[in-house]
Design a protein around this motif. Structure first.
Motif, PDB file in Angstrom:
ATOM      1  N   ASP A  76       1.170  -0.982   0.113  1.00  0.00           N
ATOM      2  CA  ASP A  76      -0.220  -0.206   0.372  1.00  0.00           C
ATOM      3  C   ASP A  76       0.711   0.786   0.171  1.00  0.00           C
ATOM      4  O   ASP A  76       0.664   2.420  -0.303  1.00  0.00           O
ATOM      5  CB  ASP A  76      -0.739   0.316   0.914  1.00  0.00           C
ATOM      6  CG  ASP A  76      -1.646  -1.244   1.406  1.00  0.00           C
ATOM      7  OD1 ASP A  76      -2.794  -0.932   0.116  1.00  0.00           O
ATOM      8  OD2 ASP A  76      -1.846  -1.962   1.839  1.00  0.00           O
ATOM      9  N   TYR A  77       1.669   1.287   0.494  1.00  0.00           N
ATOM     10  CA  TYR A  77       2.871   2.051   0.011  1.00  0.00           C
ATOM     11  C   TYR A  77       4.649   1.967   0.444  1.00  0.00           C
ATOM     12  O   TYR A  77       4.590   0.619   1.148  1.00  0.00           O
ATOM     13  CB  TYR A  77       2.318   2.694   2.280  1.00  0.00           C
ATOM     14  CG  TYR A  77       1.712   3.741   2.043  1.00  0.00           C
ATOM     15  CD1 TYR A  77       1.260   5.369   2.370  1.00  0.00           C
ATOM     16  CD2 TYR A  77       0.765   2.886   2.568  1.00  0.00           C
ATOM     17  CE1 TYR A  77      -0.184   5.853   2.104  1.00  0.00           C
ATOM     18  CE2 TYR A  77      -0.744   3.205   3.211  1.00  0.00           C
ATOM     19  CZ  TYR A  77      -0.980   5.154   2.658  1.00  0.00           C
ATOM     20  OH  TYR A  77      -2.026   5.804   2.769  1.00  0.00           O
ATOM     21  N   ILE A  78       5.433   3.431   0.167  1.00  0.00           N
ATOM     22  CA  ILE A  78       6.241   2.677   0.001  1.00  0.00           C
ATOM     23  C   ILE A  78       7.269   3.179   1.207  1.00  0.00           C
ATOM     24  O   ILE A  78       7.150   5.184   1.121  1.00  0.00           O
ATOM     25  CB  ILE A  78       7.377   3.051  -1.328  1.00  0.00           C
ATOM     26  CG1 ILE A  78       6.391   1.829  -2.590  1.00  0.00           C
ATOM     27  CG2 ILE A  78       8.783   3.043  -1.367  1.00  0.00           C
ATOM     28  CD1 ILE A  78       6.759   0.614  -2.700  1.00  0.00           C
ATOM     29  N   GLN A  79       7.980   3.212   1.858  1.00  0.00           N
ATOM     30  CA  GLN A  79       9.004   3.667   3.065  1.00  0.00           C
ATOM     31  C   GLN A  79       9.946   3.768   2.292  1.00  0.00           C
ATOM     32  O   GLN A  79      11.039   2.943   2.338  1.00  0.00           O
ATOM     33  CB  GLN A  79       8.986   3.301   4.160  1.00  0.00           C
ATOM     34  CG  GLN A  79       9.474   4.274   5.331  1.00  0.00           C
ATOM     35  CD  GLN A  79       8.828   3.686   6.607  1.00  0.00           C
ATOM     36  OE1 GLN A  79       7.885   3.211   7.017  1.00  0.00           O
ATOM     37  NE2 GLN A  79      10.666   3.393   7.519  1.00  0.00           N
ATOM     38  N   LEU A  80      10.877   5.075   2.289  1.00  0.00           N
ATOM     39  CA  LEU A  80      12.021   5.571   1.494  1.00  0.00           C
ATOM     40  C   LEU A  80      12.872   6.032   2.949  1.00  0.00           C
ATOM     41  O   LEU A  80      12.766   7.447   3.118  1.00  0.00           O
ATOM     42  CB  LEU A  80      11.820   6.336  -0.063  1.00  0.00           C
ATOM     43  CG  LEU A  80      11.420   6.019  -0.503  1.00  0.00           C
ATOM     44  CD1 LEU A  80      11.227   6.865  -1.685  1.00  0.00           C
ATOM     45  CD2 LEU A  80      11.705   4.571  -1.231  1.00  0.00           C
ATOM     46  N   HIS A  81      13.758   5.121   3.446  1.00  0.00           N
ATOM     47  CA  HIS A  81      14.614   5.631   4.726  1.00  0.00           C
ATOM     48  C   HIS A  81      15.833   5.725   3.636  1.00  0.00           C
ATOM     49  O   HIS A  81      17.071   6.117   4.717  1.00  0.00           O
ATOM     50  CB  HIS A  81      14.837   4.124   5.601  1.00  0.00           C
ATOM     51  CG  HIS A  81      14.241   5.041   6.475  1.00  0.00           C
ATOM     52  ND1 HIS A  81      15.070   5.732   7.571  1.00  0.00           N
ATOM     53  CD2 HIS A  81      13.199   4.150   6.966  1.00  0.00           C
ATOM     54  CE1 HIS A  81      14.739   5.591   8.679  1.00  0.00           C
ATOM     55  NE2 HIS A  81      13.285   4.799   9.068  1.00  0.00           N
ATOM     56  N   GLY A  82      16.110   6.254   2.860  1.00  0.00           N
ATOM     57  CA  GLY A  82      17.705   6.633   2.407  1.00  0.00           C
ATOM     58  C   GLY A  82      17.820   7.807   1.449  1.00  0.00           C
ATOM     59  O   GLY A  82      17.370   8.709   2.688  1.00  0.00           O
TER      60      GLY A  82
END
Length: 221
Positions: A76-82
């Motif tokens: 449902d969502y993309i979490q971008l941690h970079g």
């Protein structure tokens, strides 16, 4: 107040979180001790009720790989941690949660450059991006005008400190991983206690009022 349980690696952990009332489950596809294979995540996500949203966590991954895993797992969502740029986030064509590591007040300035669904503020990572299990200085957030309705607070949250975090910051979502684990595994009792604390927080009795002075937001109760 909504709750995201991150670092889900098993069906049992997912079931405990769902039963306790979690709103989001996070699946880490980046280097991490909680890393999960896309095929494993797919099996877990397939069994989630519609109201529980799945979030895939990536760190400096290629656009093609993110889109491949998102399609496979039906995230449902993309979490971008970079260090993903605003342009990269926009190019994915997917609902985005952008994570920001907060060491000092100026780290918050970059949020305005991003157009995403949610902004996740987190403690700086130690071995990996995020997931240090140590809270950052929440007072830093009170000096900026932040998108409260899109704000996710993460970083060292536990059942013992989450009420204080809510009182100080009033985010839309609180995000926890190591704070609901025992010996590196998701603990059903800790998950239940954490979610109960968040969901029963006395919002009506302690409504937040904000006044803006000198460009700052002051939260009073």
């Amino acid at each position: 107040m909504q709750v995201k349980i991150c670092g889900i690696t098993t069906k049992e952990g997912a079931h405990s979180a769902v039963e306790a009332g979690a709103d989001f489950l996070g699946f880490v596809f980046a280097k991490s001790k909680r890393r999960i294979l896309p095929e494993q995540a797919t099996e877990i996500i397939r069994g989630l009720p519609a109201h529980v949203k799945s979030v895939g966590v990536f760190v400096n991954e290629s656009k093609e790989e993110i889109q491949r895993i998102a399609q496979l797992t039906h995230l449902d969502y993309i979490q971008l941690h970079g260090a993903e740029t605003p342009e990269f986030c926009a190019s994915l064509g997917l609902p985005i949660i952008k994570a920001f590591s907060i060491k000092q007040e100026k780290d918050l300035d970059v949020l305005k450059d991003y157009d995403c669904d949610y902004y996740l503020v987190d403690s700086p990572g130690v071995q990996y991006a995020g997931g240090s299990g140590i809270p950052f200085d929440w007072d830093l957030l009170q000096s900026k005008q932040l998108p409260q309705e899109q704000l996710i607070l993460a970083g060292g949250l536990t059942n013992e400190n989450v009420s204080m975090a809510i009182a100080k910051i009033n985010p839309k979502i609180v995000d926890v991983s190591s704070g609901v684990e025992t010996d590196g595994e998701k603990d059903p009792i800790k998950i239940k206690s954490f979610i109960e604390t968040v969901k029963t927080y006395p919002y009506q009795a302690n409504k937040t009022s904000r006044s803006e002075e000198n460009g700052c937001i002051h939260i009073t109760r």
